[in-house]
Write an enzyme that holds these catalytic residues in place. Sequence first.
Site, mmCIF file in Angstrom:
data_model
loop_
_atom_site.group_PDB
_atom_site.id
_atom_site.type_symbol
_atom_site.label_atom_id
_atom_site.label_comp_id
_atom_site.label_asym_id
_atom_site.label_seq_id
_atom_site.Cartn_x
_atom_site.Cartn_y
_atom_site.Cartn_z
ATOM 1 C CG HIS A 136 -5.963 2.520 10.161
ATOM 2 N ND1 HIS A 136 -6.621 2.846 11.341
ATOM 3 C CD2 HIS A 136 -4.658 2.842 10.364
ATOM 4 C CE1 HIS A 136 -5.757 3.335 12.203
ATOM 5 N NE2 HIS A 136 -4.558 3.348 11.632
ATOM 6 N N PRO A 137 -6.246 1.387 5.330
ATOM 7 C CG PRO A 137 -4.873 1.338 3.437
ATOM 8 C CD PRO A 137 -4.919 1.818 4.856
#
Length: 545
Positions: A479-480
Site C-alpha cells: 500500500h505505498p
Amino acid sequence: MTSSNDLSADIVIVGSGVAGSSIAKELASTGASVIVLEAGPRIDRQHILDNCRNTVNKNKYDEPYPPSPWSMHPPDQSTPNAYLHTTGPDAQAYQQSYLRILGGTTWHWSACAWRYLPSDFELRSRYGVGRDWALKYDDLEPFYYQAESMMGVCGPDPKVEDLGSPRRQPYPMEALPLSYAAEQFKKLIDNRTAYRVVHEPQARNTRRYDNRPVCEGNNNCMPLCPIGAMYNGIHTVLHAEAAGARFIDNAVVYKIETDTSNKKVTAVHYYDPDKHSHKVTGRIFVIAAHCIESAKLLLLSADEKNPNGIANSSDQVGRNMMDHTGVQVTFMSGLDSLWCGRGPLETNVIDSFRDGSWRNERGAYLVHMVDDNQIDLATALAIDKGYVGKDLEDEIRYGASHLVRLFSHNEGMPDPDNRLTLSKTHKDVLGIPHPEVYYKLPDYTVRSCDHSRKVFREIMGLMKGSDPRWTPGYFPQDHPAGSTIMGHDPKDSVVDGYNRTHDHENLFIASSGVFASMGTGNITLTVAALALRVADTLKKEIYHG
C-alpha cells in the site's frame, strides 16, 4: 526513432488502473476526448485465469501476471531488487508488489474497501504529529460513495456497525456473510476482550451488480476471483471505452513536456515496445500511474526548465514514501476446528486500534484474522516434522483445520528521507532507469508494530495457540503512498487539495502518491474517491472554466 503519427485529446491520462480508468469514464461520458496511456499489455481475463490455474505459486505476481520487458513490475515480496531496488535499514519492509497491465493492480487484490476516518486527514491538527491533508473528510465523502457505487462495495449497516466514517448513504450492497472461522473468531474476541470485530467492507458482490455474479466464497480472490464477482479496474476500463475513451496499451511514457513559460504541460512522450517514440498533446494531463511509477515518471522528465523533474520545485517528488508496514504471525490454535479457507480471504477485522489519543505517540492499526486456506502450510509443517503415511495425513488435516494467521496494517508517517530515486545501475530494455527506494521505518510505526505484537500474543493465548511462526522483521502490505505528497504550501508539497500540481496548472496527479498520511484501511477506495474528485474538477474546468 520518432513517429509522425502524433495524437491529441482534451484529456491525456497516464495509467489505466482504478484512478485513470475512472477519470477516463467520467470525462468521456461528457463528450470530452480522452486518451489513456498504459505501459503494460492488454490481457484478457481468461488468459489470466488460465495462468492462475496452472501456476505453481499462486501468490507470486510474476506467474499469473508475467511482466513485460518494457513494463516491468516487482515480482513479489520474496524476490528483492528484481525491479524495485530497496536500500536502507528497513529495505525488506518496503518490498512492494504491483502490476503494470491494462486495468492496473486491482486485477490482483483482496478487494478491501475502507474509507479513511475524519481524523486520518487531520493528524497534525488533532495529535500534533505528521501532516494534515489539504482537504477534509467531508470534502471526499460524496466521492467515497461514488467510488463505492462504481466498484460495487458491500458493507455493514451503519446503524449496526458504525465503522467511524460518517455516511450519508448506506453501502451499495449488504455485507458479506462471515465465514465459519470468522464467526468463531468474532465470538471469542467479543466475549473475552474489550476489542471489536467488524465486517470488512469489500468490493465484491452480495447480489448481482454491474453485470457481475454474486460472490460464491472462493478462497483464491488473490490472484484472481475465478468467477468475476470481485471488482477489478478492467471493469471501469471497459465502461470508459464504451463511453468513448481510447486506451493505448504497451505505451511507456518516459517524458513530460511543458511550454516555454513552464506553467502548463503541452505533451507526453511514450515508447512502444520497439522503442519508437510517440507524442501525445492535450489540454489537461493526469498522471494516474502507480504511486511508485508516477514519481518515477516525474523525475525522468527533468530538463533545463525543471532540473529536479516535473512538478518538483519543492524537491518533494519521490520523498515521504510510506506503507502499511505491519507484523504477521501464524500459529496452531488449540480450540475446536476452524478450517480457514471456506470463503473470501478477509471478511472480518479488529478495528479497536484505528483511532485514539495515543496517536500522538504511536500509529493506529487494523488486525486481520486472514481466512486463507492453510493446507499448503500444514503440509509443509507436517513433512518438516517427519510424519509419513497415515500420521502425515492426520497431521495435515489437523494443521489445515487449526492454523490461524494474523497480520496488521500499521500506520506509516511521512518522512522526506524515505525517498524514491532513479537507479544509476539498473535500466529496462528501453533504457529507462528502475526505481530505487531508501526506507527506514519511522519510530511512530515501530511503536505501533510493538503494540500489535502484544495484542497478537494476547489473542494467541485466548486461542490456546502454539508453535508461533513470526514473519521476520516487518511485513509490507503493498500500500505505498506519499511520493507526490499533498499540501497547502508549494514549498513542501507537490499537489494541492484538488490534486493539481503546484508547478503546472493543467497537470494533476491521481494516485496514492498524494496521500499525506496512511491511516489504517486499504488505500484503493481512497485512491478511487480522489480520482473521481479530480474528474469532477476537470468537468467544471472544461465546460465552465
